[in-house]
Design a protein around this motif. Structure first.
Motif, PDB file in Angstrom:
ATOM      1  N   VAL A  12       0.832  -1.205   0.000  1.00 10.13           N
ATOM      2  CA  VAL A  12       0.000   0.000   0.000  1.00 10.13           C
ATOM      3  C   VAL A  12       0.865   1.253   0.000  1.00 10.13           C
ATOM      4  CG1 VAL A  12      -1.598   1.370   1.405  1.00 10.13           C
ATOM      5  CG2 VAL A  12      -2.027  -1.071   1.048  1.00 10.13           C
ATOM      6  N   ARG A  13       1.845   1.287   0.878  1.00 13.06           N
ATOM      7  CA  ARG A  13       2.668   2.489   0.996  1.00 13.06           C
ATOM      8  C   ARG A  13       3.538   2.690  -0.238  1.00 13.06           C
ATOM      9  NH1 ARG A  13       2.620   7.470   1.949  1.00 13.06           N
ATOM     10  NH2 ARG A  13       4.398   8.357   3.082  1.00 13.06           N
ATOM     11  N   GLY A  14       4.127   1.601  -0.740  1.00 16.59           N
ATOM     12  CA  GLY A  14       4.929   1.721  -1.957  1.00 16.59           C
ATOM     13  C   GLY A  14       4.105   2.244  -3.113  1.00 16.59           C
ATOM     14  N   HIS A  15       2.887   1.762  -3.230  1.00 16.51           N
ATOM     15  CA  HIS A  15       1.990   2.210  -4.296  1.00 16.51           C
ATOM     16  C   HIS A  15       1.601   3.672  -4.102  1.00 16.51           C
ATOM     17  CE1 HIS A  15      -0.985   1.803  -7.460  1.00 16.51           C
ATOM     18  NE2 HIS A  15      -1.912   2.274  -6.647  1.00 16.51           N
ATOM     19  N   GLU A  16       1.271   4.049  -2.867  1.00 12.37           N
ATOM     20  CA  GLU A  16       0.918   5.444  -2.570  1.00 12.37           C
ATOM     21  C   GLU A  16       2.037   6.402  -2.969  1.00 12.37           C
ATOM     22  OE1 GLU A  16      -1.933   4.935   1.407  1.00 12.37           O
ATOM     23  OE2 GLU A  16       0.159   5.567   1.612  1.00 12.37           O
ATOM     24  N   LEU A  17       3.264   5.976  -2.732  1.00 12.86           N
ATOM     25  CA  LEU A  17       4.425   6.820  -3.007  1.00 12.86           C
ATOM     26  C   LEU A  17       4.825   6.811  -4.483  1.00 12.86           C
ATOM     27  CD1 LEU A  17       6.596   5.856   0.099  1.00 12.86           C
ATOM     28  CD2 LEU A  17       5.560   8.096  -0.340  1.00 12.86           C
ATOM     29  N   GLY A  18       4.169   5.970  -5.282  1.00 10.25           N
ATOM     30  CA  GLY A  18       4.501   5.891  -6.697  1.00 10.25           C
ATOM     31  C   GLY A  18       5.793   5.145  -6.973  1.00 10.25           C
ATOM     32  N   ARG A  19       6.226   4.316  -6.033  1.00  9.62           N
ATOM     33  CA  ARG A  19       7.432   3.537  -6.234  1.00  9.62           C
ATOM     34  C   ARG A  19       7.128   2.296  -7.083  1.00  9.62           C
ATOM     35  NH1 ARG A  19       8.424   7.844  -5.161  1.00  9.62           N
ATOM     36  NH2 ARG A  19       9.347   8.659  -3.244  1.00  9.62           N
ATOM     37  N   THR A  20       8.162   1.730  -7.684  1.00  3.37           N
ATOM     38  CA  THR A  20       8.000   0.456  -8.372  1.00  3.37           C
ATOM     39  C   THR A  20       7.925  -0.632  -7.317  1.00  3.37           C
ATOM     40  OG1 THR A  20       9.214   1.208 -10.322  1.00  3.37           O
ATOM     41  CG2 THR A  20       9.060  -1.173  -9.977  1.00  3.37           C
ATOM     42  N   VAL A  21       6.799  -1.328  -7.266  1.00  2.00           N
ATOM     43  CA  VAL A  21       6.554  -2.334  -6.220  1.00  2.00           C
ATOM     44  C   VAL A  21       6.682  -3.724  -6.825  1.00  2.00           C
ATOM     45  CG1 VAL A  21       4.893  -3.242  -4.557  1.00  2.00           C
ATOM     46  CG2 VAL A  21       5.037  -0.761  -4.965  1.00  2.00           C
ATOM     47  N   ILE A  22       7.572  -4.521  -6.238  1.00  2.00           N
ATOM     48  CA  ILE A  22       7.783  -5.916  -6.650  1.00  2.00           C
ATOM     49  C   ILE A  22       7.308  -6.822  -5.522  1.00  2.00           C
ATOM     50  CG2 ILE A  22       9.506  -7.685  -7.194  1.00  2.00           C
ATOM     51  CD1 ILE A  22      11.247  -5.477  -8.392  1.00  2.00           C
ATOM     52  N   LEU A  23       6.456  -7.784  -5.849  1.00  2.00           N
ATOM     53  CA  LEU A  23       6.042  -8.796  -4.874  1.00  2.00           C
ATOM     54  C   LEU A  23       6.452 -10.168  -5.370  1.00  2.00           C
ATOM     55  CD1 LEU A  23       4.572  -9.743  -2.305  1.00  2.00           C
ATOM     56  CD2 LEU A  23       2.461  -9.854  -3.658  1.00  2.00           C
ATOM     57  N   ASN A  24       7.257 -10.835  -4.567  1.00  2.00           N
ATOM     58  CA  ASN A  24       7.606 -12.230  -4.784  1.00  2.00           C
ATOM     59  C   ASN A  24       6.718 -13.045  -3.839  1.00  2.00           C
ATOM     60  OD1 ASN A  24      10.330 -14.277  -3.666  1.00  2.00           O
ATOM     61  ND2 ASN A  24       9.057 -14.660  -5.429  1.00  2.00           N
ATOM     62  N   PRO A  25       5.623 -13.642  -4.330  1.00  2.00           N
ATOM     63  CA  PRO A  25       4.639 -14.277  -3.446  1.00  2.00           C
ATOM     64  C   PRO A  25       5.114 -15.635  -2.958  1.00  2.00           C
ATOM     65  CG  PRO A  25       3.970 -14.564  -5.705  1.00  2.00           C
ATOM     66  CD  PRO A  25       5.233 -13.738  -5.741  1.00  2.00           C
ATOM     67  N   ALA A  26       6.134 -15.591  -2.106  1.00  2.00           N
ATOM     68  CA  ALA A  26       6.776 -16.828  -1.653  1.00  2.00           C
ATOM     69  C   ALA A  26       7.077 -16.729  -0.162  1.00  2.00           C
ATOM     70  CB  ALA A  26       8.081 -17.044  -2.435  1.00  2.00           C
ATOM     71  N   PRO A  27       6.810 -17.770   0.601  1.00  2.00           N
ATOM     72  CA  PRO A  27       6.167 -19.007   0.149  1.00  2.00           C
ATOM     73  C   PRO A  27       4.652 -18.833   0.031  1.00  2.00           C
ATOM     74  CG  PRO A  27       6.685 -19.137   2.486  1.00  2.00           C
ATOM     75  CD  PRO A  27       7.227 -17.818   2.006  1.00  2.00           C
ATOM     76  N   ALA A  28       4.104 -19.196  -1.101  1.00  2.00           N
ATOM     77  CA  ALA A  28       2.663 -19.065  -1.327  1.00  2.00           C
ATOM     78  C   ALA A  28       1.927 -20.249  -0.697  1.00  2.00           C
ATOM     79  CB  ALA A  28       2.368 -19.002  -2.818  1.00  2.00           C
ATOM     80  N   VAL A  29       0.770 -19.971  -0.137  1.00  2.00           N
ATOM     81  CA  VAL A  29      -0.057 -21.041   0.427  1.00  2.00           C
ATOM     82  C   VAL A  29      -1.433 -21.068  -0.228  1.00  2.00           C
ATOM     83  CG1 VAL A  29       1.119 -21.091   2.640  1.00  2.00           C
ATOM     84  CG2 VAL A  29      -0.781 -19.515   2.322  1.00  2.00           C
ATOM     85  N   GLY A  30      -1.711 -20.121  -1.109  1.00  2.00           N
ATOM     86  CA  GLY A  30      -2.999 -20.050  -1.785  1.00  2.00           C
ATOM     87  C   GLY A  30      -3.152 -18.700  -2.438  1.00  2.00           C
ATOM     88  N   PRO A  31      -4.352 -18.372  -2.896  1.00  2.00           N
ATOM     89  CA  PRO A  31      -4.574 -17.097  -3.580  1.00  2.00           C
ATOM     90  C   PRO A  31      -4.216 -15.900  -2.698  1.00  2.00           C
ATOM     91  CG  PRO A  31      -6.436 -18.573  -3.897  1.00  2.00           C
ATOM     92  CD  PRO A  31      -5.560 -19.214  -2.873  1.00  2.00           C
ATOM     93  N   LEU A  32      -3.776 -14.834  -3.345  1.00  2.58           N
ATOM     94  CA  LEU A  32      -3.494 -13.594  -2.630  1.00  2.58           C
ATOM     95  C   LEU A  32      -4.790 -12.824  -2.406  1.00  2.58           C
ATOM     96  CD1 LEU A  32      -0.407 -12.325  -4.681  1.00  2.58           C
ATOM     97  CD2 LEU A  32      -0.368 -13.378  -2.411  1.00  2.58           C
ATOM     98  N   PRO A  33      -4.824 -11.940  -1.397  1.00  5.12           N
ATOM     99  CA  PRO A  33      -5.971 -11.043  -1.272  1.00  5.12           C
ATOM    100  C   PRO A  33      -6.195 -10.291  -2.585  1.00  5.12           C
ATOM    101  CG  PRO A  33      -4.579 -10.897   0.680  1.00  5.12           C
ATOM    102  CD  PRO A  33      -3.835 -11.731  -0.322  1.00  5.12           C
ATOM    103  N   ALA A  34      -7.441 -10.233  -3.030  1.00  4.00           N
ATOM    104  CA  ALA A  34      -7.739  -9.704  -4.367  1.00  4.00           C
ATOM    105  C   ALA A  34      -7.256  -8.271  -4.555  1.00  4.00           C
ATOM    106  CB  ALA A  34      -9.242  -9.794  -4.623  1.00  4.00           C
ATOM    107  N   HIS A  35      -7.324  -7.468  -3.480  1.00  2.00           N
ATOM    108  CA  HIS A  35      -6.969  -6.054  -3.634  1.00  2.00           C
ATOM    109  C   HIS A  35      -5.466  -5.823  -3.699  1.00  2.00           C
ATOM    110  CE1 HIS A  35      -6.928  -6.798   0.705  1.00  2.00           C
ATOM    111  NE2 HIS A  35      -6.118  -5.770   0.841  1.00  2.00           N
ATOM    112  N   TRP A  36      -4.664  -6.849  -3.470  1.00  2.00           N
ATOM    113  CA  TRP A  36      -3.214  -6.687  -3.553  1.00  2.00           C
ATOM    114  C   TRP A  36      -2.743  -6.511  -4.994  1.00  2.00           C
ATOM    115  CZ3 TRP A  36       0.154 -10.225   0.054  1.00  2.00           C
ATOM    116  CH2 TRP A  36      -0.161  -9.945   1.396  1.00  2.00           C
ATOM    117  N   TYR A  37      -3.403  -7.172  -5.924  1.00  3.71           N
ATOM    118  CA  TYR A  37      -2.876  -7.222  -7.284  1.00  3.71           C
ATOM    119  C   TYR A  37      -2.684  -5.834  -7.882  1.00  3.71           C
ATOM    120  CZ  TYR A  37      -3.554 -12.265  -7.319  1.00  3.71           C
ATOM    121  OH  TYR A  37      -3.473 -13.608  -7.026  1.00  3.71           O
TER     122      TYR A  37
END
Length: 302
Positions: free
Chosen positions: A152-177
């Motif tokens: 959220v904060r990275g996006h608010e600041l206009g930064r390039t946000v990288i998410l490595n979804p690891a270790p994944a256990v299932g779907p991500l929260p929909a609003h994260w994408y």
């Protein structure tokens, strides 16, 4: 120091056992080697980005023990800003017990320890680091609320946000994408996120398209020896990788993420940044250990 890349994530001490194969339930095997090495997805990615040529700050927590002191000292030796790596008394530093078989594949069990203390409140204390960054990287080895606050904060600041979804256990929260500029899962993580089988560039593209439909801006599915599949709303491409003899795949994905981020921070075109990550990861798997295997920029082909 104004770091171009800020990594919010985990620091672990890796406890590595070499074994001919993975044991089955109830079985005791004789291993043929033991070592400790600094690791944790967050710290690995920070080290990779630093060794591949960019300025890095780490945000995380270690325990008040010898492992924590060693991990912090190791990052400082790489020139990484550790002003936001907190020491939490009375808590053990995170550890990962890693089995590596003779084919170079690994199986990992982690105990979060100090990583569980990396709260959203602690992150807010270091907002100046995020404000000064170009790129913010997160994984899933710290509490989910902290990951969300990072995105959220990275996006608010206009930064390039990288998410490595690891270790994944299932779907991500929909609003994260919609908060993520580059989503970087491996095959198994892409399968867990989408419910689709992922074992080839073709099936990786199908999964990437599903993730784009969910709101991701850009998706890179790492496929090990099969390379990387990139997709966004307008195009897709498969970037193969030169074959190597893998000794230990631990931290290969982290090396790719850190190398890719370093390439972006340097201003490389997208495909060149992906290639940088691939070259670094390909060299890393020919060496044992997590952080010890991560190459420096001068070791890579020009």
């Amino acid at each position: 120091m104004h770091a171009k890349v800020v990594v919010v994530g985990s620091l672990n001490m890796d406890l590595i056992v070499r074994t001919p194969r993975f044991p089955v339930g109830g079985e005791t095997l004789a291993g043929h080697g033991f070592a400790t090495a600094p690791g944790g997805k967050g710290a690995n990615q920070a080290v990779a980005a630093a060794r591949l040529g960019t300025t890095v700050a780490m945000v995380g927590c270690v325990g008040g023990d010898a492992h924590g002191a060693e991990l912090r000292a190791g990052l400082l030796a790489e020139g990484i800003d550790c002003s936001a790596v907190a020491k939490v008394p009375g808590v053990a530093t995170g550890i990962a017990t890693i089995l590596v078989d003779d084919a170079g594949q690994n199986a990992i069990v982690i105990a979060a320890g100090g990583n569980a203390e990396m709260t959203a409140e602690r992150l807010a204390d270091h907002d100046a680091l995020l404000q000064a960054a170009d790129i913010v990287i997160a994984q899933l080895e710290v509490p989910m609320a902290t990951v969300e606050a990072t995105l959220v904060r990275g996006h608010e600041l206009g930064r390039t946000v990288i998410l490595n979804p690891a270790p994944a256990v299932g779907p991500l929260p929909a609003h994260w994408y919609g908060l993520v500029d580059y989503l970087i899962p491996n095959e198994s993580e892409a399968a867990l996120l989408t419910g689709l089988p992922v074992d080839s560039p073709e099936t990786a593209l199908q999964a990437a398209q599903r993730l784009l439909e969910a709101g991701a801006r850009r998706v890179l599915v790492t496929l090990g020896s099969q390379g990387v599949l990139y997709a966004d709303g307008e195009r897709h491409m498969h970037l193969p990788v030169e074959p190597v003899v893998a000794v230990d795949t631990t931290a290969a994905g982290d090396t790719f993420v850190g190398g890719f981020a370093a390439g972006l921070a340097e201003g490389l075109p997208l495909e060149a940044a992906i290639r940088l990550g691939q070259q670094a990861a390909a060299l890393a798997v020919t060496r044992p250990g997590a952080q010890p295997s991560i190459p420096h920029r001068h070791e890579l082909p020009a």
